[in-house]
Enzyme design. Structure first.
Site, PDB file in Angstrom:
ATOM      1  CD  GLU A 302       0.130  -1.355   3.178  1.00  0.00           C
ATOM      2  OE1 GLU A 302       0.242  -2.324   2.403  1.00  0.00           O
ATOM      3  OE2 GLU A 302       0.302  -1.460   4.407  1.00  0.00           O
ATOM      4  CG  HIS A 326      -5.975  -5.625   1.605  1.00  0.00           C
ATOM      5  ND1 HIS A 326      -6.457  -6.223   2.750  1.00  0.00           N
ATOM      6  CD2 HIS A 326      -4.693  -5.294   1.875  1.00  0.00           C
ATOM      7  CE1 HIS A 326      -5.498  -6.253   3.660  1.00  0.00           C
ATOM      8  NE2 HIS A 326      -4.414  -5.701   3.159  1.00  0.00           N
ATOM      9  CD  GLU A 327      -2.441  -3.953  -0.908  1.00  0.00           C
ATOM     10  OE1 GLU A 327      -1.904  -3.179  -0.084  1.00  0.00           O
ATOM     11  OE2 GLU A 327      -2.478  -5.180  -0.733  1.00  0.00           O
ATOM     12  CG  HIS A 330      -3.353  -0.992   3.780  1.00  0.00           C
ATOM     13  ND1 HIS A 330      -3.283  -1.145   5.147  1.00  0.00           N
ATOM     14  CD2 HIS A 330      -3.111  -2.226   3.258  1.00  0.00           C
ATOM     15  CE1 HIS A 330      -3.003  -2.409   5.432  1.00  0.00           C
ATOM     16  NE2 HIS A 330      -2.902  -3.087   4.310  1.00  0.00           N
ATOM     17  CD  GLU A 349      -2.086  -5.543   6.659  1.00  0.00           C
ATOM     18  OE1 GLU A 349      -3.130  -5.685   5.993  1.00  0.00           O
ATOM     19  OE2 GLU A 349      -1.078  -4.958   6.220  1.00  0.00           O
ATOM     20  CG  ASP A 406       9.136  -8.918   7.075  1.00  0.00           C
ATOM     21  OD1 ASP A 406       8.028  -8.352   7.159  1.00  0.00           O
ATOM     22  OD2 ASP A 406      10.088  -8.475   6.432  1.00  0.00           O
ATOM     23  CE1 TYR A 414      -1.543  -9.723   7.197  1.00  0.00           C
ATOM     24  CE2 TYR A 414      -2.796  -8.634   5.479  1.00  0.00           C
ATOM     25  CZ  TYR A 414      -1.583  -8.934   6.058  1.00  0.00           C
ATOM     26  OH  TYR A 414      -0.423  -8.453   5.507  1.00  0.00           O
TER      27      TYR A 414
END
Ligand SMILES: [Zn+2]
Length: 632
Positions: A302, A326-327, A330, A349, A406, A414
């Site tokens: 995003e 979704h993006e 953001h 998320e 990460d 999410y």
């Protein structure tokens, strides 16, 4: 008026920092400053950054970079406008694999001394720059390493056009420090200007105001006037063209991909309108997409004003555009109101998944969005099973200290985050919840937030002492407990009920070719494939393949789900397509389950290692970090 108290900051010979004593006195009469200080205090508590933003903090960046495809390095300067809040004599930036050449202070560019502290695996090294109490500008002259984790350098063969090289960055979660010396915490925001020099036949784009065509100098300038966190710093360079979609939206892609992308994303403006209708004005001016080569490790990223997106959503039927929703979402949750540390990742998320499905519902109706909820629930169930009952990583509020963020960020943030918000929506009603979310986004716009701050807002704005409501919302069960709370209500889908019926008749002997699959979207197909038994005969696999041509599907979601069955059932007809897919696509979400399925048997593992040896150079570091671990 601001009152600063000078701190005593000592530095041991080994380079480790020792803070003797320091306290800041925020001025009580200045609301904004108190807010800014509280943001910085959250960022200072970020275990994944060396920066000490409550002492000296960067506010604006002027970036000047030269992109060298032959050596695979970026070189140039990062000049920061800084604020020395405590009169300290040092400012600290995050770096990883950077070569710091010189550091200068002020407009006069007076050279100053600096040190790099000890290196820690994924955190890199702190860059400690000596400053003066009145220093307002710090300029760092540096070079990246050819192995910089954020940068993926593609040779022409790895692009769609096969003619020119390509570069893209992926800064989230803590990789911005591998291409810019930066205070790399999501709780610290900067504005930026940039000048980037690239080979003359290529175009550069950033998470900023972008050029729409190439010029003949190869020098491009950028401006990002809204303050953003470091993980949203982004750059891409390649043979790119631009295509306008609506007045406010457009697409950048390689010439070979632009037509397909323009068709797939033709509804971009409608999506933007739907989002604005839900949660208020879009605050970033333009919304453009950059379609990357297939090695991009994520579905989308995003980056503000310019979402980076995988070409694996180019399904030719606009069926995978929920990823764009979704993006786009953001732009509110994440980019506008940002998680202060990666422990609060669900605030980015979970909100975004909730918002994404609301956009899809707005555009295509409730029955369509219900399918996405069920698929999301299936993903969540798999992740819960993988992590195991009681795993601390299945709580919404995470503790990632001592780990690469990460590696600790999963579907939990999410999907469990989304279902928590749906639970609140159910408890208070959609109208009240939408009003609450609107207020949340406007109250905390361009600020960071953490779990406590959000929950305080929830208590004061919605719960308001209503104990019955508090019990229904169940903060403890959702946020601080592992797994799903007992009162969780599974999502259902009417369209999937028909898929389940079709599946049952196939299992009971009806030929696949006679099933009523007319008008199925890729979501129905995905649900169907996921329902197939773990173990199937060669005849069953071949029959399905004859009827539905799964092995040659142009839809990446369908392919990736089908390959799992092909691997488990040793259906060798799919071998060639599987190898082609793994060699071309670098999206981690697809790679990890497929490689996992392969290594479950000794022969499969052999196959996996052989393919990986060939494919690894096509993958981004974000994917190889995970796969190296899996395949070692
Ligand atoms: Zn996201």
């Amino acid at each position: 008026m601001r009152l600063y108290q000078r701190c005593l900051l000592g530095l041991s010979l080994a380079g480790s920092l020792q803070l003797a004593s320091c306290s800041t006195q925020p001025t009580k009469d200045d609301e904004t400053m108190t807010q800014a200080q509280s943001d910085l205090a959250m960022a200072a508590a970020d275990a994944h950054s060396y920066a000490k933003p409550t002492e000296a903090v960067a506010r604006h960046l002027d970036l000047d970079l030269d992109v060298n495809f032959d050596q695979k390095i970026l070189s140039g300067t990062a000049a920061y406008q800084i604020e020395n809040l405590t009169g300290t004599d040092q400012i600290i930036f995050d770096t990883r694999d950077l070569e710091i050449e010189k550091v200068f202070l002020g407009e006069e560019m007076e050279e100053t001394t600096f040190r790099l502290g000890d290196s820690k695996e994924y955190l890199g090294r702190p860059l400690i720059v000596d400053i003066k109490p009145d220093t307002k500008k710090v300029t760092i002259q540096y070079k990246t390493s050819p192995n910089a984790a954020a940068l993926q350098w593609l040779n022409p063969q790895q692009t769609a056009g096969k003619k020119d090289p390509f570069l893209f960055t992926q800064s989230q979660a803590i990789l911005a420090r591998t291409w810019i010396p930066i205070q790399d915490s999501p709780g610290i925001r900067i504005t930026y200007n940039a000048q980037v020099k690239v080979p003359e036949n290529l175009l550069a784009v950033m998470s900023a105001e972008n050029p729409v065509e190439k010029n003949n100098t190869g020098v491009y300038t950028f401006e990002m006037e809204q303050p953003i966190p470091s993980y949203l710093m982004a750059l891409s360079v390649g043979d790119l063209v631009f295509r306008q979609v609506g007045p406010q939206t457009g697409i950048y892609a390689e010439p070979a991909t632009i037509e397909a992308a323009a068709y797939e994303f033709a509804e971009l403006d409608k999506m933007l309108e739907a989002a604005e209708k839900l949660y208020g004005k879009y605050r970033w001016d333009r919304y453009d997409l950059l379609v990357l080569p297939p090695s991009f490790p994520f579905g989308g990223m995003e980056n503000p004003r310019l979402t980076f997106v995988t070409p694996t959503v180019l399904a030719k039927d606009r069926s995978l555009t929920s990823l764009i929703a979704h993006e786009l979402a953001h732009s509110w949750s994440g980019n506008l109101v940002t998680n202060a540390t990666w422990n609060d990742f669900w605030l980015n998320e979970g909100f975004t998944v909730y918002f994404e499905r609301r956009i899809m519902e707005e555009l295509y109706g409730k029955e369509y969005a219900d399918m996405l909820q069920v698929l999301g629930y299936q993903d969540l169930t798999n992740t819960l099973n993988d992590l195991g009952p009681g795993s601390a990583d299945t709580r919404l509020k995470l503790d990632l200290e001592g780990r690469d963020p990460d590696e600790g960020l999963t579907d939990i943030a999410y999907e469990k985050g989304n279902f928590f918000l749906r639970n609140i929506e159910r408890a208070v009603g959609r109208e009240r919840f939408d009003a609450f979310l609107n207020k949340y986004f406007s109250t905390f716009a361009f600020q960071s937030t953490n779990t406590d701050k959000f929950l305080d807002f929830l208590r004061s704005e919605l719960i308001q002492g209503d104990e019955a409501l508090a019990k229904k919302i169940n903060i403890e069960g959702w946020v601080y407990s592992p797994g799903l709370p007992e009162d969780f209500q599974k999502p259902t889908s009417a369209r999937f009920a028909q898929v389940e019926e079709a599946f049952q008749s196939w299992i009971s002997g009806k030929p696949a070719a006679q099933l009523d699959t007319k008008d199925w979207s890729s979501h129905e197909w995905l649900h169907f494939i996921r329902m197939l038994p773990e173990s199937m005969t060669q005849q069953q696999m071949a029959e399905l393949d004859r009827a539905f041509n799964f092995t040659n599907s142009g839809n990446s979601e369908v392919l990736a789900a089908w390959f799992l069955h092909a691997i488990r059932n040793n259906y060798t007809t799919a071998d060639q397509a599987l190898e082609a897919f793994l060699t071309k696509v670098g999206r981690r979400k697809f790679l990890v389950p497929i490689y996992k399925a392969l290594i479950a048997t000794p022969e499969g593992k052999k196959k996996a290692l052989a393919i990986y040896a060939k494919a690894r150079p096509n993958y981004h570091a974000v994917s190889t970090v995970t796969l190296d671990e899996l395949l070692k």
